[in-house]
Design an enzyme around this catalytic site. Structure first.
Site, PDB file in Angstrom:
ATOM      1  CE  LYS A   1       4.123  10.930   9.406  1.00 59.86           C
ATOM      2  NZ  LYS A   1       3.433  10.748   8.672  1.00 59.86           N
TER       3      LYS A   1
ATOM      4  N   GLY B   1       5.642   4.083   7.962  1.00 61.53           N
ATOM      5  CA  GLY B   1       6.445   3.946   6.799  1.00 61.53           C
ATOM      6  C   GLY B   1       7.067   4.977   6.136  1.00 61.53           C
ATOM      7  CG  HIS B   2       8.167   7.893   8.614  1.00 67.83           C
ATOM      8  ND1 HIS B   2       8.554   8.510   9.812  1.00 67.83           N
ATOM      9  CD2 HIS B   2       7.120   7.662   8.579  1.00 67.83           C
ATOM     10  CE1 HIS B   2       7.570   8.486  10.532  1.00 67.83           C
ATOM     11  NE2 HIS B   2       6.329   8.244   9.579  1.00 67.83           N
TER      12      HIS B   2
ATOM     13  CG  ASP C   1       1.141   7.279   4.370  1.00 72.18           C
ATOM     14  OD1 ASP C   1       2.256   6.964   4.871  1.00 72.18           O
ATOM     15  OD2 ASP C   1       0.246   6.695   4.085  1.00 72.18           O
TER      16      ASP C   1
ATOM     17  CD  GLN D   1       1.405   6.120  13.398  1.00 73.50           C
ATOM     18  OE1 GLN D   1       1.683   6.318  14.337  1.00 73.50           O
ATOM     19  NE2 GLN D   1       2.107   5.299  12.752  1.00 73.50           N
TER      20      GLN D   1
HETATM   21  P1  GDP Z   1       5.703   9.772   5.726  1.00 74.94           P
HETATM   22  O1  GDP Z   1       4.785   8.692   6.094  1.00 74.94           O
HETATM   23  O2  GDP Z   1       4.827  10.693   5.970  1.00 74.94           O
HETATM   24  O3  GDP Z   1       6.980   9.687   5.914  1.00 74.94           O
HETATM   25  O4  GDP Z   1       5.441   9.612   4.164  1.00 74.94           O
HETATM   26  P2  GDP Z   1       5.459   8.396   3.079  1.00 74.94           P
HETATM   27  O5  GDP Z   1       7.057   8.171   2.999  1.00 74.94           O
HETATM   28  O6  GDP Z   1       4.854   7.222   3.603  1.00 74.94           O
HETATM   29  O7  GDP Z   1       4.958   8.741   1.731  1.00 74.94           O
HETATM   30  C1  GDP Z   1       5.318   9.999   1.028  1.00 74.94           C
HETATM   31  C2  GDP Z   1       5.521   9.537  -0.242  1.00 74.94           C
HETATM   32  O8  GDP Z   1       5.917  10.693  -1.105  1.00 74.94           O
HETATM   33  C3  GDP Z   1       6.994   8.809  -0.335  1.00 74.94           C
HETATM   34  O9  GDP Z   1       7.098   8.119  -1.667  1.00 74.94           O
HETATM   35  C4  GDP Z   1       7.872  10.038  -0.700  1.00 74.94           C
HETATM   36  O10 GDP Z   1       9.258   9.833  -1.141  1.00 74.94           O
HETATM   37  C5  GDP Z   1       7.049  10.781  -1.414  1.00 74.94           C
HETATM   38  N1  GDP Z   1       7.442  12.195  -1.360  1.00 74.94           N
HETATM   39  C6  GDP Z   1       7.665  13.036  -0.393  1.00 74.94           C
HETATM   40  N2  GDP Z   1       7.733  14.448  -0.915  1.00 74.94           N
HETATM   41  C7  GDP Z   1       7.429  14.292  -2.049  1.00 74.94           C
HETATM   42  C8  GDP Z   1       7.295  15.425  -3.328  1.00 74.94           C
HETATM   43  O11 GDP Z   1       7.386  16.709  -2.858  1.00 74.94           O
HETATM   44  N3  GDP Z   1       7.071  14.814  -4.553  1.00 74.94           N
HETATM   45  C9  GDP Z   1       7.059  13.486  -4.881  1.00 74.94           C
HETATM   46  N4  GDP Z   1       6.789  13.387  -6.076  1.00 74.94           N
HETATM   47  N5  GDP Z   1       6.941  12.574  -3.957  1.00 74.94           N
HETATM   48  C10 GDP Z   1       7.197  13.050  -2.651  1.00 74.94           C
HETATM   49  P1  IMO Z   2       3.151   6.930   8.624  1.00 73.74           P
HETATM   50  O1  IMO Z   2       3.830   7.471   9.794  1.00 73.74           O
HETATM   51  C1  IMO Z   2      -0.801   6.166   7.155  1.00 73.74           C
HETATM   52  C2  IMO Z   2      -3.295   3.590   9.501  1.00 73.74           C
HETATM   53  C3  IMO Z   2      -3.789   2.155   9.124  1.00 73.74           C
HETATM   54  C4  IMO Z   2      -5.224   2.316   9.704  1.00 73.74           C
HETATM   55  C5  IMO Z   2      -5.085   2.912  10.984  1.00 73.74           C
HETATM   56  C6  IMO Z   2      -4.666   2.077  12.011  1.00 73.74           C
HETATM   57  O2  IMO Z   2       3.911   6.389   7.659  1.00 73.74           O
HETATM   58  O3  IMO Z   2       2.373   8.338   8.224  1.00 73.74           O
HETATM   59  P2  IMO Z   2      -2.694   0.387  12.937  1.00 73.74           P
HETATM   60  O4  IMO Z   2      -1.797  -0.575  12.192  1.00 73.74           O
HETATM   61  O5  IMO Z   2      -2.030   1.613  13.308  1.00 73.74           O
HETATM   62  O6  IMO Z   2      -3.415  -0.060  14.120  1.00 73.74           O
HETATM   63  O7  IMO Z   2      -3.693   1.030  11.730  1.00 73.74           O
HETATM   64  O8  IMO Z   2      -3.665   3.936  11.009  1.00 73.74           O
HETATM   65  N1  IMO Z   2      -2.129   3.984   9.598  1.00 73.74           N
HETATM   66  C7  IMO Z   2      -1.404   4.898   8.847  1.00 73.74           C
HETATM   67  N2  IMO Z   2      -1.827   5.455   7.766  1.00 73.74           N
HETATM   68  N3  IMO Z   2       0.382   6.361   7.420  1.00 73.74           N
HETATM   69  C8  IMO Z   2       0.788   5.694   8.627  1.00 73.74           C
HETATM   70  O9  IMO Z   2       2.181   5.873   9.253  1.00 73.74           O
HETATM   71  C9  IMO Z   2      -0.211   4.838   9.193  1.00 73.74           C
HETATM   72  N4  IMO Z   2       0.120   4.007  10.227  1.00 73.74           N
HETATM   73  C10 IMO Z   2      -1.184   3.590  10.542  1.00 73.74           C
HETATM   74  O10 IMO Z   2      -3.837   2.202   7.767  1.00 73.74           O
HETATM   75  O11 IMO Z   2      -6.288   2.930   8.790  1.00 73.74           O
HETATM   76 MG    MG Z   3       4.282   6.719   5.526  1.00 77.15          MG
END
Ligand code: GDP
Ligand code: IMO
Ligand code: MG
Length: 424
Positions: free
Chosen positions: A15, A39-40, A12, A222
């Protein structure tokens, strides 16, 4: 130019946002590992998209998105994701290619993921319950089914019958409901006919693209410390989230890769169980009150902490990171003082260590050694250039990039595309 982008923390890191921005210069975006546990999030104007299996390049027209052989695919979830995007006006057609070698996530994988977590009780991993662990487990045990099987009705039916029979025995031992062969067959056959047009040999496709000098962007899912080999085992996911996973999960060899980008948050978050040395409830409460740091896949509140340079420096080493994208800098805008972890002490005693112990129990005993820096206490979310950032923000970013050991390249100050600052 072929670039691998990975998460340098616990997932998270942002990416999805950075991939979406970098896609403007790419021809192809490839997912190589993980499944719909990812979840991106991408924010485009007033619209927000959360992608789980489909690469984050899908929002940009004229780009090809590839789901590689290393990904585990829940076909029902993938069909739903394709339909969801189409409803939002996004074209998903000849721009998506899926590897015939990718393994399938089956309903018994999801049921077993849940049952095993329940049995572990307080020692649970805190998985996303998407069946990821059991699906990769079957792959390694050589009893998995692949997209190629799903595309051949008689083969699929025969294999499914056996797999359901065996897994119903396992589910029974957990006191779980057994699965109906005919129901699963029907659901998967329906998904098969919808996915058929997308399924090809993606390895051959990617090699042709490399020969034509196309630009390929590999989208990690991840993060480094959730890697099956290099993360905080057993509190990890079941794939290689580090840069090597992009090669095995796509069939593109290491000597075709030009650069590795590490994405970091300006602080640390983790969702699920397992050690997180810099975890801090004050920063967690602040971020949650701002409405931030809730999981994109499960909605769970993410655990939060200070920036941990011991972890990110290790990630630079394992992934070969040469450039950094630091996101969520605006999350720290209100702080008067910011801490950075520069070392650990085991049980708060003895000498300072700067390599994280990868044994989860030992890492849980680590207490951080902090250095503090003054905050900037103004909003950064409207900054358009790196030089617009307050001096203290630039100093903080320089410090964390230097400690992490790679070149600062991109700074993100908000979820939107235009909230992205570039360094030369
Ligand atoms: P990922 O899994 O690495 O793609 O990240 P996620 O989407 O799960 O979580 C990142 C969160 O941060 C999302 O809600 C994005 O919209 C948000 N985000 C990314 N970059 C920024 C930033 O620079 N500032 C803020 N406020 N939110 C951001
Ligand atoms: P993105 O791509 C954050 C975590 C789960 C748990 C562990 C194992 O959005 O960064 P799983 O369901 O993969 O067997 O769970 O990995 N986990 C993540 N945490 N971002 C993710 O993906 C994750 N995908 C799995 O919360 O701790
Ligand atoms: Mg994510």
């Amino acid at each position: 130019m072929n670039t691998i982008l990975i998460g340098s923390q616990w997932g998270d890191e942002g990416k999805g946002k950075i991939i979406d921005v970098l896609t403007t210069d790419a021809d192809i975006v490839v997912r190589s590992q993980g499944g719909n546990n990812a979840g991106h999030t991408i924010v485009s104007g007033k619209k927000k998209y959360i992608l789980h299996l489909i690469p984050s390049g899908i929002l940009r027209s004229g780009k090809i998105c590839v789901i590689g052989n290393g990904v585990v695919i829940d076909p029902i979830a993938l069909v739903q994701e394709i339909e969801g995007l189409r409803t939002q006006g996004i074209k998903v057609n000849k721009n998506l290619l899926i590897s015939e070698s990718a393994h399938l996530v089956m309903p018994y994988h999801r049921a077993l993921d849940e049952a095993r977590e329940q049995m572990k009780g307080k020692n649970k991993i805190g998985t996303t319950k998407r069946g990821i662990g059991p699906a990769y487990g079957d792959k390694a045990a050589r009893v998995g089914m692949r997209l190629a099987d799903l595309m051949r009705p008689e083969v699929f039916e025969k294999k499914l019958r056996l797999r359901i029979k065996e897994n119903n025995l396992v589910l029974k031992s957990f006191n779980e409901k057994s699965l109906s062969f005919s129901k699963v067959l029907k659901e998967y056959q329906e998904a098969a006919s919808l996915l058929k047009p997308f399924v090809i040999n993606t390895v051959a496709y990617l090699h042709e693209a490399i020969a034509k000098k196309k630009n390929i962007l590999f989208e990690g899912a991840q993060g480094t410390f959730l890697d099956l080999d290099h993360g905080t085992y057993p509190f990890v996911t079941s794939s290689n989230t580090t840069s090597g996973g992009a090669c095995t999960g796509s069939g593109v060899p290491p000597n075709s890769i030009d650069s590795v980008v590490g994405v970091l948050k300006a602080y640390t978050t983790r969702v699920g169980e397992g050690p997180l040395p810099t975890e801090n409830t004050t920063i967690g409460t602040m971020l949650h009150e701002m409405g931030r740091e809730f999981g994109s896949t499960t909605g769970r509140a993410r655990r939060c902490g200070w920036f941990d340079s011991v972890a990110t420096r290790y990630a630079t080493m394992v992934n070969g990171v040469d450039r950094l994208a630091i996101t969520n800098v605006d999350g720290l805008d209100e702080l008067k003082e910011i801490s950075i972890c520069v070392g650990y002490k085991i049980d708060g005693r003895g000498k300072i260590i700067t390599i994280p112990p990868l044994d989860a129990e030992e890492l849980a005993r680590c207490t951080p050694v902090y250095k503090t820096m003054p905050g900037w206490m103004v909003s950064t979310s409207n900054c358009k250039n790196y030089k617009d950032l307050p001096l203290n923000a630039r100093r903080y970013l320089d410090a964390i990039a230097q400690l992490t050991g790679a070149k600062l390249w991109i700074v993100s100050v908000g979820p939107g595309r235009d909230q992205t600052l570039w360094l030369k």
